[in-house]
Design a protein around this motif. Structure first.
Motif, PDB file in Angstrom:
ATOM      1  N   LEU A 214      30.125  22.992 -19.619  1.00 48.46           N
ATOM      2  CA  LEU A 214      30.748  24.307 -19.525  1.00 48.46           C
ATOM      3  C   LEU A 214      30.399  25.105 -20.779  1.00 48.46           C
ATOM      4  CD1 LEU A 214      34.319  23.156 -18.391  1.00 48.46           C
ATOM      5  CD2 LEU A 214      32.441  23.920 -16.928  1.00 48.46           C
ATOM      6  N   GLY A 215      29.618  26.176 -20.594  1.00 46.51           N
ATOM      7  CA  GLY A 215      29.217  27.029 -21.711  1.00 46.51           C
ATOM      8  C   GLY A 215      29.973  28.351 -21.657  1.00 46.51           C
ATOM      9  N   PHE A 216      30.998  28.487 -22.494  1.00 47.66           N
ATOM     10  CA  PHE A 216      31.775  29.730 -22.539  1.00 47.66           C
ATOM     11  C   PHE A 216      31.143  30.701 -23.531  1.00 47.66           C
ATOM     12  CE2 PHE A 216      34.874  26.865 -20.729  1.00 47.66           C
ATOM     13  CZ  PHE A 216      35.584  27.680 -19.853  1.00 47.66           C
ATOM     14  N   PHE A 217      31.257  31.997 -23.249  1.00 47.41           N
ATOM     15  CA  PHE A 217      30.776  33.000 -24.194  1.00 47.41           C
ATOM     16  C   PHE A 217      31.797  34.119 -24.349  1.00 47.41           C
ATOM     17  CE2 PHE A 217      28.961  33.797 -20.038  1.00 47.41           C
ATOM     18  CZ  PHE A 217      28.948  35.174 -19.844  1.00 47.41           C
ATOM     19  N   ALA A 218      31.671  34.836 -25.455  1.00 44.47           N
ATOM     20  CA  ALA A 218      32.611  35.890 -25.856  1.00 44.47           C
ATOM     21  C   ALA A 218      33.989  35.323 -26.185  1.00 44.47           C
ATOM     22  CB  ALA A 218      32.721  36.978 -24.790  1.00 44.47           C
ATOM     23  N   VAL A 219      34.032  34.056 -26.613  1.00 45.48           N
ATOM     24  CA  VAL A 219      35.301  33.437 -26.997  1.00 45.48           C
ATOM     25  C   VAL A 219      35.269  32.914 -28.434  1.00 45.48           C
ATOM     26  CG1 VAL A 219      35.961  32.800 -24.652  1.00 45.48           C
ATOM     27  CG2 VAL A 219      34.571  31.220 -26.007  1.00 45.48           C
ATOM     28  N   GLY A 220      34.261  33.282 -29.190  1.00 44.87           N
ATOM     29  CA  GLY A 220      34.126  32.828 -30.567  1.00 44.87           C
ATOM     30  C   GLY A 220      32.884  33.428 -31.179  1.00 44.87           C
ATOM     31  N   ASP A 221      32.418  32.825 -32.273  1.00 36.98           N
ATOM     32  CA  ASP A 221      31.268  33.395 -32.965  1.00 36.98           C
ATOM     33  C   ASP A 221      29.930  32.875 -32.454  1.00 36.98           C
ATOM     34  OD1 ASP A 221      31.241  30.820 -33.960  1.00 36.98           O
ATOM     35  OD2 ASP A 221      31.229  31.402 -36.081  1.00 36.98           O
ATOM     36  N   ARG A 222      29.981  32.025 -31.412  1.00 32.57           N
ATOM     37  CA  ARG A 222      28.769  31.468 -30.793  1.00 32.57           C
ATOM     38  C   ARG A 222      29.152  30.899 -29.436  1.00 32.57           C
ATOM     39  NH1 ARG A 222      28.324  27.088 -35.462  1.00 32.57           N
ATOM     40  NH2 ARG A 222      29.606  28.698 -36.422  1.00 32.57           N
ATOM     41  N   PRO A 223      28.190  30.578 -28.572  1.00 32.82           N
ATOM     42  CA  PRO A 223      28.553  29.957 -27.301  1.00 32.82           C
ATOM     43  C   PRO A 223      29.233  28.618 -27.529  1.00 32.82           C
ATOM     44  CG  PRO A 223      26.173  29.909 -27.634  1.00 32.82           C
ATOM     45  CD  PRO A 223      26.732  30.795 -28.687  1.00 32.82           C
ATOM     46  N   LEU A 224      30.219  28.322 -26.692  1.00 28.82           N
ATOM     47  CA  LEU A 224      31.010  27.108 -26.856  1.00 28.82           C
ATOM     48  C   LEU A 224      30.730  26.147 -25.714  1.00 28.82           C
ATOM     49  CD1 LEU A 224      33.478  25.524 -28.157  1.00 28.82           C
ATOM     50  CD2 LEU A 224      34.859  26.665 -26.403  1.00 28.82           C
ATOM     51  N   LEU A 225      30.278  24.928 -26.031  1.00 34.46           N
ATOM     52  CA  LEU A 225      30.179  23.862 -25.048  1.00 34.46           C
ATOM     53  C   LEU A 225      31.520  23.141 -25.051  1.00 34.46           C
ATOM     54  CD1 LEU A 225      28.343  22.331 -23.040  1.00 34.46           C
ATOM     55  CD2 LEU A 225      27.793  20.770 -24.923  1.00 34.46           C
ATOM     56  N   LEU A 253      39.416  26.997 -28.124  1.00 37.33           N
ATOM     57  CA  LEU A 253      38.906  28.358 -28.280  1.00 37.33           C
ATOM     58  C   LEU A 253      39.389  29.001 -29.570  1.00 37.33           C
ATOM     59  CD1 LEU A 253      39.433  29.674 -24.627  1.00 37.33           C
ATOM     60  CD2 LEU A 253      37.412  28.580 -25.616  1.00 37.33           C
ATOM     61  N   ASP A 254      38.549  29.847 -30.112  1.00 37.48           N
ATOM     62  CA  ASP A 254      38.911  30.637 -31.294  1.00 37.48           C
ATOM     63  C   ASP A 254      38.469  32.082 -31.070  1.00 37.48           C
ATOM     64  OD1 ASP A 254      39.784  31.362 -33.817  1.00 37.48           O
ATOM     65  OD2 ASP A 254      37.912  30.771 -34.791  1.00 37.48           O
ATOM     66  N   PRO A 255      39.043  32.733 -30.043  1.00 38.29           N
ATOM     67  CA  PRO A 255      38.591  34.092 -29.706  1.00 38.29           C
ATOM     68  C   PRO A 255      39.087  35.123 -30.710  1.00 38.29           C
ATOM     69  CG  PRO A 255      40.426  33.466 -28.318  1.00 38.29           C
ATOM     70  CD  PRO A 255      40.100  32.257 -29.141  1.00 38.29           C
ATOM     71  N   ALA A 270      39.668  32.640 -19.969  1.00 37.89           N
ATOM     72  CA  ALA A 270      38.830  31.444 -20.023  1.00 37.89           C
ATOM     73  C   ALA A 270      39.426  30.329 -19.180  1.00 37.89           C
ATOM     74  CB  ALA A 270      38.665  30.987 -21.472  1.00 37.89           C
ATOM     75  N   MET A 271      40.743  30.168 -19.207  1.00 40.42           N
ATOM     76  CA  MET A 271      41.400  29.152 -18.395  1.00 40.42           C
ATOM     77  C   MET A 271      41.275  29.480 -16.902  1.00 40.42           C
ATOM     78  SD  MET A 271      44.713  28.726 -20.897  1.00 40.42           S
ATOM     79  CE  MET A 271      45.644  27.590 -19.876  1.00 40.42           C
ATOM     80  N   VAL A 272      41.355  30.757 -16.563  1.00 40.98           N
ATOM     81  CA  VAL A 272      41.151  31.172 -15.171  1.00 40.98           C
ATOM     82  C   VAL A 272      39.740  30.817 -14.716  1.00 40.98           C
ATOM     83  CG1 VAL A 272      40.975  33.156 -13.620  1.00 40.98           C
ATOM     84  CG2 VAL A 272      42.883  33.001 -15.232  1.00 40.98           C
ATOM     85  N   LEU A 273      38.756  31.104 -15.568  1.00 42.43           N
ATOM     86  CA  LEU A 273      37.365  30.803 -15.214  1.00 42.43           C
ATOM     87  C   LEU A 273      37.145  29.305 -15.060  1.00 42.43           C
ATOM     88  CD1 LEU A 273      35.275  33.308 -17.381  1.00 42.43           C
ATOM     89  CD2 LEU A 273      35.649  33.345 -14.903  1.00 42.43           C
TER      90      LEU A 273
END
Length: 293
Positions: A214-225, A253-255, A270-273
């Motif tokens: 799971l690669g999240f984006f716009a939730v920190g300073d870089r993509p999060l695995l 997460l550190d948004p 992010a939890m919804v996604l």
């Protein structure tokens, strides 16, 4: 505003580009598609002494399959990812994500290498290469290096690239049997910067995940695995287990808060996604019920 004064050099080959980068060091910036670089320069966020234009280097374009690896040249445009049968067959996540990148005029000129090197934490493609377990190929005066996508992104607009190195290709493992993908983002309008997004790759067998990235984006300073994905692998996913994974994700997460969303809103989305992703990949719509729109 307009960009500060700068010199310009059009590279005639990769070797020539590397010579120019070695000569000018961190005072140089590489110009490929220019769809992120030029706006940043016009806002004076970047003020390089010289632009090294690699846009004419045909050797950095193209999509090929070599054994079990899909190789994408750094100057491959977003529109080429959309149209490529190889991408559709072996790395559909890239095609799905690129459809959300800005607008056609941007996709006609923007390149995959430019997007990855720019390392915008709200960008789609960095999260995709992390989810796909891709390798970033870079070349410099000391030779060639291969960097795992998870190690390539170091922070906002910061990567593992050295000043004298050039991103030349992306290597993606081809999708195997049972592979499936998910991409979705929340944005105020289609083509705007994402408020929160998720790019995912999974292998599903007998109704379970044998692999899930799971690669999240716009939730920190870089993509999060997301480490939370591990809770769902080789397990029967129940609503209770999914809720546990969602809580673990929120802790990871550190948004940041900005004009688009609060940190709390980004965590919620992010939890919804996550829930929607799991429901879609397992073809179990009941797992995504009641998670908002």
């Amino acid at each position: 505003m307009k960009a500060a004064a700068f010199a310009y050099a059009r590279a005639t080959s990769v070797v020539n580009a590397l010579e120019l980068l070695a000569m000018h060091g961190d005072k140089a910036k590489v110009l490929s598609g220019g769809q992120s670089l030029m706006p940043a320069m016009n806002l004076r966020l970047l003020s390089p002494d010289i632009l090294v234009d690699i846009g004419g280097l045909a050797e950095l374009r193209g999509i090929t399959v070599r054994g079990d690896v899909l190789v994408v040249g750094a100057l491959t445009r977003h529109v080429d990812l959309l149209r490529s049968p190889e991408i559709a067959l072996h790395a559909r996540l890239l095609r799905d994500a690129v459809a959300h990148v800005a607008h056609p005029a941007i996709r006609n000129r923007g390149t995959i290498g430019g997007s990855l090197a720019h390392a915008d934490p709200a960008s789609e493609l960095p999260a995709c290469v992390v989810a796909l377990d891709a390798t970033i190929v870079v070349r410099g005066s000391a030779g060639e290096r291969r960097i795992a996508a998870t190690e390539f992104f170091r922070g906002i607009y910061e990567t593992a690239l050295l000043p004298d190195e050039l991103l030349v290709a992306v290597e993606v493992p081809v999708a195997g049997q049972g592979s499936t993908f998910f991409f979705q983002e929340y944005a105020r309008r289609h083509g705007d910067y994402a408020v929160v997004g998720l790019a995912a790759r999974a292998v599903v067998a007998a109704g379970r995940f044998s692999a899930l990235r799971l690669g999240f984006f716009a939730v920190g300073d870089r993509p999060l695995l997301a480490v939370a994905a591990g809770k769902l692998i080789n397990a029967t996913v129940t609503p209770a287990l999914l809720a546990e994974a969602a809580t673990a994700l929120a802790d990871e997460l550190d948004p940041q808060e900005d004009q688009q969303a609060t940190a709390a809103m980004r965590r919620h989305l992010a939890m919804v996604l996550l829930r929607r992703c799991v429901a879609a990949l397992l073809a179990r719509p009941e797992l995504g019920m009641g998670v908002g729109k």
